[in-house]
Design an enzyme around this catalytic site. Structure first.
Site: not given
Ligand code: EPU
Length: 428
Positions: A22-23, A92, A116, A121-125, A304, A326, A396
């Site tokens: 999925k991811n 997301r 979820c 879950r910011p996207i600042d980075q 996860d 996380i 999902r």
């Molecule tokens: N974070 C920031 N700033 C950012 C991005 C992330 O501070 O710009 C922090 C968040 O606050 C959080 C951590 O980094 O503490 C993870 O953030 P986020 O949810 O944004 O992670 P992601 O990269 O969007 C992916 C997977 C998630 C998985 C995480 C951690 C996808 C689409 N999603 O999320 O998958 O939990 O990495 O490994 O790849 C799931 O599959 O159930 C799922 C939630």
């Protein structure tokens, strides 16, 4: 609206085949926007996130053929159509449309992503990366506006190790002018998968899977064919299912190396695990022992799988502690497990589980995708019937969950919810 019914206590046996990741899928599909000719992705999972992304590509003018698990996207007629609302809010990973559209069109308007609720879950980075590449980024009424005269390679240090930010910056940088270096990059297998697709499309990427990724931008990318990697989280979920209720479950189409942290923990609990090139066999442990888990970025224990493992730990002898470093709020499944007789308390970012406990069937609600998986596992372990609502979360991310579990001998089915039940759910 449907709910899931699980009659617990049936021993599971046999083989389950794992679907595409999925991811990875949610990044590979937007990545096709960057090409000028058709891209085929083979082995996609049959999940709602994939369907939504297909619809979004069509909305921006792509031609998409999707049969069985293979998708061919012709991106040649796509335009940078603003997507401030609608389906982007449903998942997301719609944030990957930002990087891909910025890379191809140098502009994009994308509604802030859904997904979820697991704490902040910011996207600042992601935004820091886009700005470093030369984009102007503004947030207007819940949508992100991105615009660049041209994208120029840059050195970007991620303050937080993020899968999403690493992939999103890669998507924008492959068509930037010059060299981009992403430092403190995430190392998850899905990042390597996306880099492999982009490389097959003609991108120049080195170091994906390490914490420094180097990208030399190119003017154009072309079509290609790509086979997605297996879903390590789905595989891990079925490994936990095997340990929870199995009498010998073979998990097929998996890369065992991606699951080393889970394999180590299950073995520590006393579960028998054998691996070969692309399969994992899980035997039943006579008596499981409590273990402590701390979620970390890859190759550490994946957040996860934290929720599914919590259910298993209710059956282990002793006190286990599960700490999620996380996400601050990935414990919404705990209240539901308590309804099923689990002895768990949450302290800050940790859940403390006392076992062994015989779980009892109950009416429970999945608050997010992996909470849903945790409740299904609990239902398989429980005495009596468990009803799980909130199936839209499970759909999902888990391809053909009911069919796969029934194939192993489980007694699980979907049932239409009554009007009263839907009212109760709305008011809860
Ligand atoms: N974070 C920031 N700033 C950012 C991005 C992330 O501070 O710009 C922090 C968040 O606050 C959080 C951590 O980094 O503490 C993870 O953030 P986020 O949810 O944004 O992670 P992601 O990269 O969007 C992916 C997977 C998630 C998985 C995480 C951690 C996808 C689409 N999603 O999320 O998958 O939990 O990495 O490994 O790849 C799931 O599959 O159930 C799922 C939630």
């Amino acid at each position: 609206m449907e709910k899931l019914m699980i009659a617990g206590g049936y021993p599971l046996k046999g083989t389950v085949r794992i679907s595409g990741a999925k991811n990875s899928a949610v990044a590979l599909i937007p990545a096709t926007i960057l090409a000028e000719s058709p891209v085929t992705i083979e082995g996609l999972p049959d999940i709602s996130d994939v369907q939504i992304l297909k619809d979004l590509l069509e909305e921006i003018g792509g031609t998409v053929e999707f049969s069985e698990n293979d998708m061919t996207v012709d991106p040649s007629s796509m335009i940078s159509m603003p997507l401030p609302n609608g389906k982007v809010k449903k998942l997301r990973a719609s944030y990957y449309l930002m990087g891909a559209m910025l890379g191809r069109f140098k502009k994009a308007v994308i509604g802030l992503p859904g997904g979820c609720h697991l704490g902040p879950r910011p996207i600042d980075q992601h935004i820091k990366g886009f700005e470093a590449l030369g984009a102007r980024v503004t947030n207007e009424q819940g949508a992100i506006y991105l615009r660049a005269d041209e994208l120029r390679g840059a050195r970007i240090y991620l303050d937080v190790v993020s899968v999403g930010a690493t992939i999103n910056i890669m998507l924008a940088a492959v068509r930037a002018k010059g060299r981009t270096i992403i430092e403190n990059a995430a190392k998850e297998p899905e990042i390597i998968d996306v880099a492999t697709l982009l490389t097959n499309m003609g991108a120049k990427i080195k170091g994906a899977g390490t914490d420094v990724i180097r990208i030399d931008g190119v003017d154009q990318l072309h079509g290609c064919q790509h086979t997605i990697i297996p879903d390590r989280i789905e595989a891990g979920t079925y490994m936990i299912v095997g340990a929870a209720a199995g009498e010998g479950v073979l998990i097929d189409n998996v890369i065992p190396h991606h699951l080393e942290s889970l394999i180590a923990k299950l073995r520590e609990m006393g579960v028998q695990i054998e691996t070969n090139d692309d399969q994992v066999f899980v035997g039943r442990a006579e008596k499981m022992k409590a273990v402590d888990i701390k979620t970390l970025v890859y190759p550490g224990f994946p957040t996860d799988l934290q929720q599914p493992l919590t259910s298993l730990l209710t059956g282990a002898e002793g006190t286990s502690m599960v700490t999620d470093t996380i996400y601050s709020a990935r414990f919404k499944h705990i209240d539901e497990l308590r309804r099923m007789n689990a002895n768990i308390k949450v302290e800050g970012r940790s859940a403390i589980i006392n076992g062994p406990i015989q779980l009892q069937g109950a009416k429970v609600k999945a608050s997010d995708l992996r909470a849903g998986a945790a409740l299904v596992i609990a239902g398989l372990m429980a005495e009596g019937v468990t009803e799980v609502t909130g199936l839209e979360h499970i759909d999902r991310g888990y391809s053909h969950l009911v069919e796969k579990l029934n194939g192993l001998g489980a007694t699980i089915w979907r049932e239409e919810m009554s009007k009263e039940e839907m009212e109760q759910m709305k008011n809860a």
